[in-house]
Design a protein around this motif. Structure first.
Motif, PDB file in Angstrom:
ATOM      1  N   LEU A  90     -46.547   1.859  25.740  1.00 10.30           N
ATOM      2  CA  LEU A  90     -45.811   0.630  25.429  1.00 10.30           C
ATOM      3  C   LEU A  90     -44.722   0.893  24.393  1.00 10.30           C
ATOM      4  O   LEU A  90     -43.592   0.393  24.518  1.00 10.30           O
ATOM      5  CB  LEU A  90     -46.780  -0.440  24.929  1.00 10.30           C
ATOM      6  N   ARG A  91     -45.042   1.667  23.376  1.00 11.99           N
ATOM      7  CA  ARG A  91     -44.040   1.964  22.345  1.00 11.99           C
ATOM      8  C   ARG A  91     -42.848   2.716  22.937  1.00 11.99           C
ATOM      9  O   ARG A  91     -41.705   2.507  22.514  1.00 11.99           O
ATOM     10  CB  ARG A  91     -44.663   2.780  21.216  1.00 11.99           C
ATOM     11  N   ARG A  92     -43.099   3.565  23.909  1.00 18.40           N
ATOM     12  CA  ARG A  92     -42.041   4.389  24.470  1.00 18.40           C
ATOM     13  C   ARG A  92     -41.171   3.634  25.473  1.00 18.40           C
ATOM     14  O   ARG A  92     -39.950   3.834  25.526  1.00 18.40           O
ATOM     15  CB  ARG A  92     -42.632   5.626  25.137  1.00 18.40           C
ATOM     16  N   TYR A  93     -41.778   2.745  26.257  1.00 20.29           N
ATOM     17  CA  TYR A  93     -41.040   2.168  27.390  1.00 20.29           C
ATOM     18  C   TYR A  93     -40.828   0.656  27.328  1.00 20.29           C
ATOM     19  O   TYR A  93     -39.879   0.152  27.939  1.00 20.29           O
ATOM     20  CB  TYR A  93     -41.751   2.520  28.709  1.00 20.29           C
ATOM     21  N   TYR A  94     -41.673  -0.088  26.647  1.00 24.69           N
ATOM     22  CA  TYR A  94     -41.551  -1.549  26.709  1.00 24.69           C
ATOM     23  C   TYR A  94     -40.357  -2.025  25.891  1.00 24.69           C
ATOM     24  O   TYR A  94     -40.162  -1.627  24.735  1.00 24.69           O
ATOM     25  CB  TYR A  94     -42.824  -2.215  26.198  1.00 24.69           C
ATOM     26  N   VAL A  95     -39.556  -2.897  26.521  1.00 27.66           N
ATOM     27  CA  VAL A  95     -38.406  -3.506  25.863  1.00 27.66           C
ATOM     28  C   VAL A  95     -38.585  -5.019  25.952  1.00 27.66           C
ATOM     29  O   VAL A  95     -38.497  -5.606  27.040  1.00 27.66           O
ATOM     30  CB  VAL A  95     -37.080  -3.086  26.527  1.00 27.66           C
ATOM     31  N   ALA A  96     -38.843  -5.659  24.825  1.00 26.68           N
ATOM     32  CA  ALA A  96     -39.033  -7.116  24.819  1.00 26.68           C
ATOM     33  C   ALA A  96     -37.764  -7.802  25.297  1.00 26.68           C
ATOM     34  O   ALA A  96     -36.666  -7.518  24.813  1.00 26.68           O
ATOM     35  CB  ALA A  96     -39.392  -7.587  23.412  1.00 26.68           C
ATOM     36  N   GLY A  97     -37.905  -8.664  26.293  1.00 26.01           N
ATOM     37  CA  GLY A  97     -36.756  -9.362  26.849  1.00 26.01           C
ATOM     38  C   GLY A  97     -35.972  -8.556  27.859  1.00 26.01           C
ATOM     39  O   GLY A  97     -35.085  -9.085  28.524  1.00 26.01           O
ATOM     40  N   GLY A  98     -36.285  -7.270  27.983  1.00 30.55           N
ATOM     41  CA  GLY A  98     -35.618  -6.420  28.967  1.00 30.55           C
ATOM     42  C   GLY A  98     -34.326  -5.806  28.448  1.00 30.55           C
ATOM     43  O   GLY A  98     -33.669  -6.352  27.559  1.00 30.55           O
ATOM     44  N   THR A  99     -33.990  -4.649  28.997  1.00 29.28           N
ATOM     45  CA  THR A  99     -32.745  -3.993  28.611  1.00 29.28           C
ATOM     46  C   THR A  99     -31.543  -4.794  29.113  1.00 29.28           C
ATOM     47  O   THR A  99     -31.642  -5.574  30.067  1.00 29.28           O
ATOM     48  CB  THR A  99     -32.672  -2.578  29.206  1.00 29.28           C
ATOM     49  N   ALA A 100     -30.422  -4.600  28.494  1.00 30.52           N
ATOM     50  CA  ALA A 100     -29.204  -5.306  28.901  1.00 30.52           C
ATOM     51  C   ALA A 100     -28.756  -4.824  30.273  1.00 30.52           C
ATOM     52  O   ALA A 100     -29.012  -3.673  30.661  1.00 30.52           O
ATOM     53  CB  ALA A 100     -28.105  -5.066  27.866  1.00 30.52           C
ATOM     54  N   PRO A 101     -28.093  -5.675  31.050  1.00 28.61           N
ATOM     55  CA  PRO A 101     -27.592  -5.248  32.360  1.00 28.61           C
ATOM     56  C   PRO A 101     -26.705  -4.018  32.229  1.00 28.61           C
ATOM     57  O   PRO A 101     -25.887  -3.908  31.311  1.00 28.61           O
ATOM     58  CB  PRO A 101     -26.791  -6.469  32.837  1.00 28.61           C
ATOM     59  N   GLY A 102     -26.865  -3.089  33.168  1.00 26.86           N
ATOM     60  CA  GLY A 102     -26.051  -1.887  33.176  1.00 26.86           C
ATOM     61  C   GLY A 102     -26.567  -0.745  32.333  1.00 26.86           C
ATOM     62  O   GLY A 102     -26.001   0.350  32.357  1.00 26.86           O
ATOM     63  N   VAL A 103     -27.631  -0.976  31.575  1.00 29.15           N
ATOM     64  CA  VAL A 103     -28.200   0.097  30.753  1.00 29.15           C
ATOM     65  C   VAL A 103     -29.112   0.953  31.630  1.00 29.15           C
ATOM     66  O   VAL A 103     -30.017   0.430  32.285  1.00 29.15           O
ATOM     67  CB  VAL A 103     -29.009  -0.482  29.569  1.00 29.15           C
ATOM     68  N   PRO A 104     -28.907   2.263  31.669  1.00 28.14           N
ATOM     69  CA  PRO A 104     -29.768   3.115  32.502  1.00 28.14           C
ATOM     70  C   PRO A 104     -31.214   3.083  32.034  1.00 28.14           C
ATOM     71  O   PRO A 104     -31.502   2.897  30.849  1.00 28.14           O
ATOM     72  CB  PRO A 104     -29.162   4.517  32.320  1.00 28.14           C
ATOM     73  N   TYR A 105     -32.125   3.264  32.995  1.00 33.88           N
ATOM     74  CA  TYR A 105     -33.536   3.364  32.647  1.00 33.88           C
ATOM     75  C   TYR A 105     -33.792   4.659  31.886  1.00 33.88           C
ATOM     76  O   TYR A 105     -33.196   5.705  32.174  1.00 33.88           O
ATOM     77  CB  TYR A 105     -34.406   3.381  33.900  1.00 33.88           C
ATOM     78  N   ARG A 106     -34.705   4.587  30.941  1.00 28.77           N
ATOM     79  CA  ARG A 106     -35.150   5.795  30.243  1.00 28.77           C
ATOM     80  C   ARG A 106     -35.945   6.652  31.224  1.00 28.77           C
ATOM     81  O   ARG A 106     -36.814   6.140  31.939  1.00 28.77           O
ATOM     82  CB  ARG A 106     -36.023   5.409  29.055  1.00 28.77           C
ATOM     83  N   PRO A 107     -35.678   7.944  31.289  1.00 33.85           N
ATOM     84  CA  PRO A 107     -36.393   8.786  32.267  1.00 33.85           C
ATOM     85  C   PRO A 107     -37.841   9.014  31.868  1.00 33.85           C
ATOM     86  O   PRO A 107     -38.213   8.877  30.697  1.00 33.85           O
ATOM     87  CB  PRO A 107     -35.601  10.093  32.243  1.00 33.85           C
ATOM     88  N   VAL A 108     -38.631   9.365  32.870  1.00 29.83           N
ATOM     89  CA  VAL A 108     -40.025   9.749  32.632  1.00 29.83           C
ATOM     90  C   VAL A 108     -40.129  11.266  32.793  1.00 29.83           C
ATOM     91  O   VAL A 108     -39.273  11.892  33.423  1.00 29.83           O
ATOM     92  CB  VAL A 108     -40.986   9.037  33.610  1.00 29.83           C
TER      93      VAL A 108
END
Length: 487
Positions: A90-108
Motif C-alpha cells: 500500500l505504501r508503494r502503490y496506493y495513491v489516495a484519490g488516484g494519480t492525475a490524468p496522464g501520469v504514467p503508472y509506477r512499474p512493478v
C-alpha cells in the motif's frame, strides 16, 4: 472415481470435501477479463468461477494507483495474514484519490530468475486479494487460471491464491507436468520450485528453477494452506495421457480446448498451413479423442464451441463431466473488459460483423492467438503500425543464455534491433504484438507514456459467437449459467 462423487481434498490435519465436479467452468480469460466480480457471480450461481491469474501484480498496483475508488482492494489487503507485507505494498502503490490524468503508472518488478522479495510479496498479495474477493460472501467454488508459459510467476502466484483458499488451479499454454508437486509442496509449507525453460546453451534444460520458500517469505507462523485441485488445460488426448501416466504429474482432471476457444491455441499438428483468411488449418489429428480421454479415468471438461444450451448435453454424451465456457462470460456485465469496448464487441457480434481471427504470428509465444477485429484497437493495421515497439511489462519474455553464460531476456515484440542483438533473426519479430500492454489496456489499465502516448487495447474472444442467441442484450453471468444449464 465417478464424476458424480464428491472430492476429498488434503488439508493440514485432515481433509475437506468439495462437491462433485461442476457442470460448468467459467474460463479464466485474458488479463483481468475474468476478474473477481465475474468469478464470484459464477460461483454464487453454483458453478466454478475462475479468476485469471495473469499479471495480477500489475493490475493490483495500477488499480491502487487509480485510488481504489470502491475500497475493495484495500479491504482484501486488510485480510492478508501478514499485515506488514500488505502495508508495504500500500505504501508503494496506493495513491489516495488516484494519480492525475496522464501520469504514467509506477512499474512493478519484472519477472526473472534472480530472487526478488518485493516482486514475490506483490505477486503473493495480488493473487490473495483477487481470490479473497472472488470467494467472499458465498460458499461456491473459485479457481484461478495460470499460463505455463509464464513459469517465473507461478510459485508465488499459486501460493497467494492458496492463502485465500482457492479451490481449483487451472494451468494451460504448455505442459504443466510439475504443477502437482508444486501444489503439494506449498500445501505442506515446504520450499517449492518449477523448472524454467531457458533457451540456448548445452545445458539449457538443466539447472534453472524459480523457487518460493513460504517460511522465508512470510515467516513460520502461517499454517500451510489447503491444497487446491489441479486441472490441466490441454488440446489433445495424447498430452492428457502423458500427464496422467505418473502420480508425480497426474492432475485431478483436464480441460480440453478445441482450436476455436479464445486466447492462445495449440498450433496444428504437422506442417503449418493457412486458409484464405490467414488462419491456421486444423484437421482430424488436432481433435481430441473423447473415447481415449474417458479411458484415462479422470474427469474432463470440453471447451471451445460448447457455449450453447445444447453444448453441455453434447459434452456429457461424449463422456465429459461438463464444459468450460469463456466468450459468453467475457461479454457479460461482470466481465473485466472496459465497458465501452465490451459494448462495441457485443454490437458487432450481434450484427454478425465481428471477425475473430486465429493469428499465427501475433503472440510472442509462437502459439496462434485469437484477435477480435475492432477499429481503434491493435487489430487495426494503422494502430499497430503507429505503436512504438517496446517491452516494458515483460510477462512473455524468454530467458536465454548469453555468450558469456549469463541469463538474459528477450521478446519478439520488443524493438527489432534489440531482439536481433540478443541472437535471434529479424523475421521472428515480424508482425508480433505486445500482448502484455494490449491486454492491460483492454481492461482500462493501459499505460500512458511520458510523451503522452497511450497504449491501445488488444481484444481476444472465441471464434464461435453463437452463444449470444437467446441471451438478453446486456446479459449477466447468471443469465449465461441459466441459459447453458437450462438447455
Amino acid at each position: 472415481m465417478s464424476t458424480a462423487e464428491s472430492i476429498s481434498e488434503p488439508l493440514a490435519g485432515g481433509h475437506r470435501h468439495l462437491p462433485g465436479p461442476p457442470a460448468l467452468i467459467q474460463g479464466g480469460m485474458g488479463v483481468g477479463v475474468s476478474g473477481w466480480r465475474l468469478a464470484r457471480a459464477v460461483a454464487r450461481a453454483g458453478q466454478l468461477g475462475v479468476v485469471s491469474g495473469t499479471a495480477l501484480d500489475a493490475t493490483l498496483a495500477r488499480r491502487l494507483q487509480l485510488g481504489d475508488p470502491d475500497g475493495r482492494l484495500r479491504h482484501a489487503l486488510a485480510h492478508f495474514p501478514v499485515p506488514e507485507v500488505a502495508e508495504r505494498i500500500l505504501r508503494r502503490y496506493y495513491v489516495a484519490g488516484g494519480t492525475a490524468p496522464g501520469v504514467p503508472y509506477r512499474p512493478v518488478p519484472r519477472l526473472g530468475l534472480r530472487p526478488n522479495r518485493a516482486r514475490d510479496e506483490l505477486t503473493v498479495v495480488a493473487n490473495f486479494a483477487e481470490v479473497f474477493l472472488a470467494k467472499e460472501g458465498h460458499d461456491g467454488l473459485v479457481g484461478v487460471n495460470y499460463l505455463e508459459k509464464i513459469q517465473l510467476a507461478t510459485p508465488a502466484a499459486a501460493y497467494g491464491a492458496m492463502l485465500a483458499g482457492v479451490d481449483y488451479v487451472l494451468v494451460g499454454a504448455g505442459i504443466p507436468a510439475e504443477v502437482p508437486r508444486l501444489l503439494d509442496d506449498l500445501a505442506a509449507g515446504r520450499p517449492a520450485e518449477l523448472t524454467v525453460t531457458v533457451a540456448g546453451g548445452d545445458d539449457s534444460a538443466q539447472g534453472h528453477q524459480v523457487r518460493l520458500d513460504p517460511v522465508a517469505l512470510l515467516g513460520p507462523e502461517l499454517p500451510p494452506p489447503p491444497r487446491p485441485r489441479f486441472l490441466a488445460i490441454v488440446s489433445s488426448h495424447v498430452l492428457a495421457a502423458y500427464l496422467a501416466r505418473s502420480p508425480a504429474t497426474r492432475p485431478d482432471g483436464f480441460v480440453v480446448e478445441s482450436p476455436v476457444a479464445g486466447g492462445h491455441s495449440a498450433p496444428p499438428r504437422g506442417r503449418l498451413q493457412l486458409d484464405d483468411a490467414g488462419d491456421p488449418v486444423y484437421g482430424p489429428r488436432d481433435e481430441a479423442d473423447t473415447v481415449k480421454l474417458t479411458a484415462i479415468g479422470l474427469p474432463f471438461w470440453l471447451a471451445g464451441g460448447y457455449g450453447t444450451p445444447g453444448g453441455l448435453a453434447r459434452a456429457r454424451a461424449a463422456g465429459a463431466a461438463g464444459i468450460q465456457v469463456g466468450s459468453a462470460f467475457a461479454l457479460c456485465r461482470e466481465s473485466g473488459l472496459d465497458g465501452e469496448l465490451r459494448e462495441r464487441m457485443l454490437r458487432r457480434a450481434r450484427a454478425g460483423t465481428l471477425r475473430v481471427r486465429n493469428d499465427p504470428r501475433a503472440s510472442p509465444t509462437g502459439f496462434p492467438f485469437k484477435i477480435a477485429d475492432v477499429p481503434g484497437t491493435i487489430s487495426d493495421l494503422a494502430v499497430y503500425a503507429a505503436r512504438p515497439r517496446l517491452c516494458d511489462v515483460g510477462y512473455l519474455r524468454t530467458p536465454f543464455v548469453k555468450p558469456d553464460g549469463a541469463i538474459g531476456y528477450r521478446c519478439p515484440a520488443e524493438p527489432v534491433d534489440t531482439f536481433v542483438r540478443k541472437g535471434r533473426p529479424e523475421e521472428e519479430a515480424a508482425e508480433r504484438h505486445c500482448l502484455c500492454n494490449g491486454l492491460l489496456s483492454a481492461i482500462g489499465l493501459g499505460q500512458t507514456r511520458p510523451d503522452g502516448y497511450q497504449e491501445p487495447p488488444l481484444l481476444t474472444l472465441g471464434q464461435d459467437t453463437g452463444f449470444l442467441a437467446g441471451l438478453p442484450d446486456d446479459h449477466s453471468a447468471a443469465d449465461v449459467v441459466a441459459h447453458l444449464l437450462g438447455g
